[in-house]
Design a protein around this motif. Sequence first.
Motif, mmCIF file in Angstrom:
data_model
loop_
_atom_site.group_PDB
_atom_site.id
_atom_site.type_symbol
_atom_site.label_atom_id
_atom_site.label_comp_id
_atom_site.label_asym_id
_atom_site.label_seq_id
_atom_site.Cartn_x
_atom_site.Cartn_y
_atom_site.Cartn_z
ATOM 1 N N LEU A 1 -6.476 4.553 -11.797
ATOM 2 C CA LEU A 1 -5.790 5.757 -11.319
ATOM 3 C C LEU A 1 -4.654 6.199 -12.227
ATOM 4 O O LEU A 1 -4.265 7.372 -12.193
ATOM 5 C CB LEU A 1 -5.258 5.522 -9.900
ATOM 6 N N ARG B 1 0.833 -1.207 0.000
ATOM 7 C CA ARG B 1 0.000 0.000 0.000
ATOM 8 C C ARG B 1 0.871 1.261 0.000
ATOM 9 O O ARG B 1 0.560 2.246 -0.682
ATOM 10 C CB ARG B 1 -0.935 -0.002 1.217
ATOM 11 N N LEU C 1 2.273 1.646 -3.492
ATOM 12 C CA LEU C 1 1.247 2.137 -4.409
ATOM 13 C C LEU C 1 1.095 3.658 -4.276
ATOM 14 O O LEU C 1 1.024 4.378 -5.274
ATOM 15 C CB LEU C 1 -0.097 1.462 -4.120
ATOM 16 N N GLU D 1 -5.459 -0.972 -12.924
ATOM 17 C CA GLU D 1 -6.708 -1.691 -12.662
ATOM 18 C C GLU D 1 -7.635 -0.877 -11.762
ATOM 19 O O GLU D 1 -8.868 -0.950 -11.903
ATOM 20 C CB GLU D 1 -6.403 -3.039 -12.013
ATOM 21 N N LEU D 2 -7.060 -0.106 -10.869
ATOM 22 C CA LEU D 2 -7.857 0.757 -9.996
ATOM 23 C C LEU D 2 -8.358 2.002 -10.727
ATOM 24 O O LEU D 2 -9.135 2.782 -10.164
ATOM 25 C CB LEU D 2 -7.022 1.188 -8.785
ATOM 26 N N ARG E 1 -14.144 8.685 -11.748
ATOM 27 C CA ARG E 1 -14.273 8.769 -10.294
ATOM 28 C C ARG E 1 -14.223 10.231 -9.868
ATOM 29 O O ARG E 1 -13.457 11.008 -10.417
ATOM 30 C CB ARG E 1 -13.133 8.008 -9.598
ATOM 31 N N PRO F 1 -4.261 4.643 -2.194
ATOM 32 C CA PRO F 1 -4.939 4.373 -3.466
ATOM 33 C C PRO F 1 -5.784 3.104 -3.452
ATOM 34 O O PRO F 1 -6.834 3.059 -4.096
ATOM 35 C CB PRO F 1 -3.779 4.237 -4.461
ATOM 36 N N ALA F 2 -5.349 2.092 -2.729
ATOM 37 C CA ALA F 2 -6.054 0.809 -2.770
ATOM 38 C C ALA F 2 -7.386 0.842 -2.047
ATOM 39 O O ALA F 2 -8.238 -0.026 -2.264
ATOM 40 C CB ALA F 2 -5.172 -0.293 -2.168
ATOM 41 N N SER F 3 -7.590 1.837 -1.181
ATOM 42 C CA SER F 3 -8.838 1.884 -0.421
ATOM 43 C C SER F 3 -9.837 2.848 -1.024
ATOM 44 O O SER F 3 -10.948 2.951 -0.545
ATOM 45 C CB SER F 3 -8.545 2.276 1.034
ATOM 46 N N GLU G 1 -1.456 -2.598 -10.956
ATOM 47 C CA GLU G 1 -2.540 -2.510 -9.969
ATOM 48 C C GLU G 1 -3.181 -1.126 -9.997
ATOM 49 O O GLU G 1 -4.416 -1.004 -9.918
ATOM 50 C CB GLU G 1 -2.020 -2.822 -8.577
ATOM 51 N N LEU G 2 -2.369 -0.079 -10.112
ATOM 52 C CA LEU G 2 -2.919 1.274 -10.184
ATOM 53 C C LEU G 2 -3.763 1.460 -11.442
ATOM 54 O O LEU G 2 -4.791 2.156 -11.426
ATOM 55 C CB LEU G 2 -1.800 2.307 -10.146
#
Length: 393
Positions: A60, A16, A19, A57-58, A145, A391-393, A54-55
């Motif tokens: 961002l 986290r 990220l 996929e989010l 978002r 970012p993950a939350s 991962e970012l």
Amino acid sequence: MDSRATAGTNLDTVRRHNLATVLGIVHREGPLARSLLTQATGLNRSTVGALVGELAELGLVQEREPAVSNRVGRPSPVVAADGRVVALAVNPEIDAVTVGVVGLDAAVRRRVRYPTGHIPTAAEAVAIVSAVIDGLRPDLAAATRVAGVGVAVPGLVREEDGVVRLAPHLEWSEEPFASALAEATGFPVLAANDASLGANAERLFGAGRGASDLVYLNGGASGIGAGVIVGSTPLTGISGYAGELGHTLVNSAGVRCHCGAIGCLETEVSQGALLRVLGMEAADADELERGLSAAVEAGEPSVLAEVDRQVRFLATALRTATNVFDPQLIVLGGFLGALHALDPERLPRLVAEQALAASAERLTIARAELGSDILMIGAAELAFRPLLASPAS
């Protein structure tokens, strides 16, 4: 305790953190090759690749192929903050309320200034912002978002709950503005002092890039606000009220300020006094600057005298800021930037003559670079803060 659970928790904490580090870098620095991200973070290529994935996929960041180069080998993909992730920015003023849409790439997508013709109450400002946001729904529909709303208030704002303790030019006192706006719009809302947010915006994206210690002063219709950055960290004080340089003493024989003191900077250096001597009832920043430049070039005695008076009092305040904070940079925004631009060598000379020599020897005084976007970017940065931190939350 199960050691595997502990290890998993620690690894998740590191992930986290990494990220947030990667997202923060591309947010602040703009599009970067993945190879440069690897250098900047000190992580290995596969780890950076996984974090970027991962970012992405989010939603961002975005990856794209770099421009064609003559370098041998496969070029590294370019990583950029996704500008479709947006924040709403709000700035209530004494005669208008401005609402903007700002992307995670720090680009101002839209700005709407709603004139009021009078000083809006807190309730009126909430209603105006809510209505403007409703009108921006087509713009927001293109966003993937909306991170939330950031509010830049010309006054003292309690950091933990967004209560406006005192905004004298708005005539607001103990107004729970952030919570009222959150209830009206349905978005999370954070609020802070406008000059503090402007200081942070200039540090990240404007004249203060690369400066670890700076003082920002902005002059506008609502007076003079200031923000201070110390060791790359905004100086807030215990409740978020630090940096009120507009209320430092510059003239012991001056008039009483609305704060109750005598001879504050913003009673001696004011946009209103410049408008009066120019014979203008009202003007935006560009109109005021053009009027000042033309009058000074024409040698109008009353304008020259007023500019001279204000620059001298401003130099006294900057001497205090220099001696107290030892900054490497002082950034001037609003009409203060226009005053400085009339003779860019004079203000540094006056400050150097008055300040401690050791403190002033490495000081630079510069004009703010972000112009009318500064408070939109600063307020949006406040709204983006939770997302950038986690970012993950």
